[in-house]
Design a protein around this motif. Structure first.
Motif, short mmCIF file in Angstrom:
data_model
loop_
_atom_site.label_atom_id
_atom_site.label_comp_id
_atom_site.label_asym_id
_atom_site.label_seq_id
_atom_site.Cartn_x
_atom_site.Cartn_y
_atom_site.Cartn_z
N GLU A 221 11.25 -8.84 2.59
CA GLU A 221 10.12 -8.32 3.37
C GLU A 221 9.46 -7.20 2.58
O GLU A 221 10.12 -6.26 2.15
CB GLU A 221 10.62 -7.78 4.70
CG GLU A 221 9.55 -7.14 5.56
CD GLU A 221 10.12 -6.59 6.86
OE1 GLU A 221 9.63 -5.55 7.30
OE2 GLU A 221 11.05 -7.22 7.43
N PHE A 222 8.16 -7.33 2.37
CA PHE A 222 7.36 -6.28 1.76
C PHE A 222 6.42 -5.72 2.82
O PHE A 222 5.72 -6.49 3.48
CB PHE A 222 6.49 -6.82 0.61
CG PHE A 222 7.23 -7.16 -0.64
CD1 PHE A 222 7.63 -6.17 -1.52
CD2 PHE A 222 7.51 -8.48 -0.96
CE1 PHE A 222 8.29 -6.47 -2.70
CE2 PHE A 222 8.16 -8.80 -2.14
CZ PHE A 222 8.56 -7.79 -3.01
N ARG A 223 6.41 -4.40 2.96
CA ARG A 223 5.43 -3.73 3.82
C ARG A 223 4.55 -2.88 2.91
O ARG A 223 5.04 -2.17 2.04
CB ARG A 223 6.10 -2.85 4.86
CG ARG A 223 6.83 -3.67 5.92
CD ARG A 223 7.40 -2.75 7.00
NE ARG A 223 8.05 -3.53 8.01
CZ ARG A 223 7.47 -3.89 9.16
NH1 ARG A 223 6.24 -3.53 9.42
NH2 ARG A 223 8.14 -4.60 10.03
N VAL A 224 3.26 -2.98 3.13
CA VAL A 224 2.27 -2.30 2.31
C VAL A 224 1.55 -1.30 3.21
O VAL A 224 0.98 -1.69 4.23
CB VAL A 224 1.28 -3.34 1.73
CG1 VAL A 224 0.21 -2.69 0.90
CG2 VAL A 224 2.04 -4.40 0.93
N GLU A 225 1.58 -0.01 2.84
CA GLU A 225 0.97 1.03 3.68
C GLU A 225 0.11 1.96 2.83
O GLU A 225 0.52 2.37 1.74
CB GLU A 225 2.07 1.87 4.34
CG GLU A 225 3.03 1.08 5.19
CD GLU A 225 4.20 1.92 5.68
OE1 GLU A 225 4.16 3.17 5.57
OE2 GLU A 225 5.18 1.32 6.15
N PRO A 226 -1.08 2.31 3.34
CA PRO A 226 -1.89 3.29 2.60
C PRO A 226 -1.14 4.62 2.51
O PRO A 226 -0.43 5.00 3.44
CB PRO A 226 -3.15 3.45 3.46
CG PRO A 226 -3.06 2.47 4.56
CD PRO A 226 -1.68 1.91 4.59
N ASN A 227 -1.30 5.29 1.37
CA ASN A 227 -0.62 6.57 1.17
C ASN A 227 -1.48 7.41 0.23
O ASN A 227 -1.42 7.23 -0.99
CB ASN A 227 0.78 6.35 0.58
CG ASN A 227 1.57 7.62 0.47
OD1 ASN A 227 1.28 8.45 -0.38
ND2 ASN A 227 2.55 7.76 1.33
N GLY A 228 -2.27 8.28 0.80
CA GLY A 228 -3.16 9.09 -0.02
C GLY A 228 -4.12 8.22 -0.78
O GLY A 228 -4.83 7.40 -0.20
N ARG A 229 -4.11 8.32 -2.11
CA ARG A 229 -5.01 7.51 -2.93
C ARG A 229 -4.31 6.26 -3.45
O ARG A 229 -4.78 5.65 -4.41
CB ARG A 229 -5.54 8.35 -4.08
CG ARG A 229 -6.56 9.37 -3.58
CD ARG A 229 -7.06 10.22 -4.70
NE ARG A 229 -6.04 11.26 -4.92
CZ ARG A 229 -5.93 11.99 -5.99
NH1 ARG A 229 -6.73 11.80 -7.00
NH2 ARG A 229 -5.00 12.91 -6.09
N GLY A 230 -3.21 5.89 -2.86
CA GLY A 230 -2.48 4.72 -3.33
C GLY A 230 -1.83 3.97 -2.18
O GLY A 230 -2.31 3.96 -1.06
#
Length: 163
Positions: free
Chosen positions: A92-101
């Motif tokens: 499972e991959f979760r992708v979350e915005p984090n600042g500029r990345g």
């Protein structure tokens, strides 16, 4: 990269200086997956779609997509290497915005205890660094599966043979 392992699973978090869309594409689009994961990719990124990546000497990882949330989450079954039958575990991959990345969270579960350490090492040494490099615009010289096979050949020259 931080290791959040718990029992029969492998967990990592890694910060990537790229957009969620870029990271998600590297996890779901076959042409993008070829830049870091494997030389041959057969991926139909939809629930019940096929997930198959193949490297040298016939090394193949196979599974089925279970869940896709655009630019946020990818879940598929995984196996065929490191003593796992095709589809025997779940990634499972979760992708979350984090600042500029992007903060990428990986959870690989359903692993037999004896397969936790080899899979942890695979993600740490081969998988996540190559994904990060590809997302940040540094093309990896070789794929994750290719490096995995080469490492196995060096440590066990008779254990992996050409088909």
């Amino acid at each position: 990269m931080s290791d959040l392992d718990d029992g029969n699973e492998v967990r990592f978090e890694i910060l990537i200086a790229a957009s969620c869309e870029t990271v998600f594409a590297l996890l779901t689009e076959p042409a993008q997956m070829k830049t870091w994961l494997a030389d041959l990719v057969d991926a139909d990124c939809r629930p019940d779609g096929i997930f198959r990546v193949t490297g040298p000497r016939g090394a193949s990882i196979e599974g089925t997509y279970l869940e896709i949330v655009p630019n946020r989450k990818v879940v598929f079954t995984w196996g065929g290497v490191e003593g796992l039958a095709p589809g025997a575990s779940t990634v499972e991959f979760r992708v979350e915005p984090n600042g500029r990345g992007t903060l990428l969270r990986l959870r690989h579960h359903g692993l037999p205890k004896s397969r936790v350490e080899p899979n942890r090492r695979g993600w740490t040494v081969f998988g996540l660094p190559k994904l990060k490099d590809a997302a940040e615009g540094r093309a990896p010289a070789t794929s994750c599966v290719n490096d995995f096979v080469q490492a196995r050949v060096r440590s066990h020259p008779l254990s992996i043979r050409k088909p």
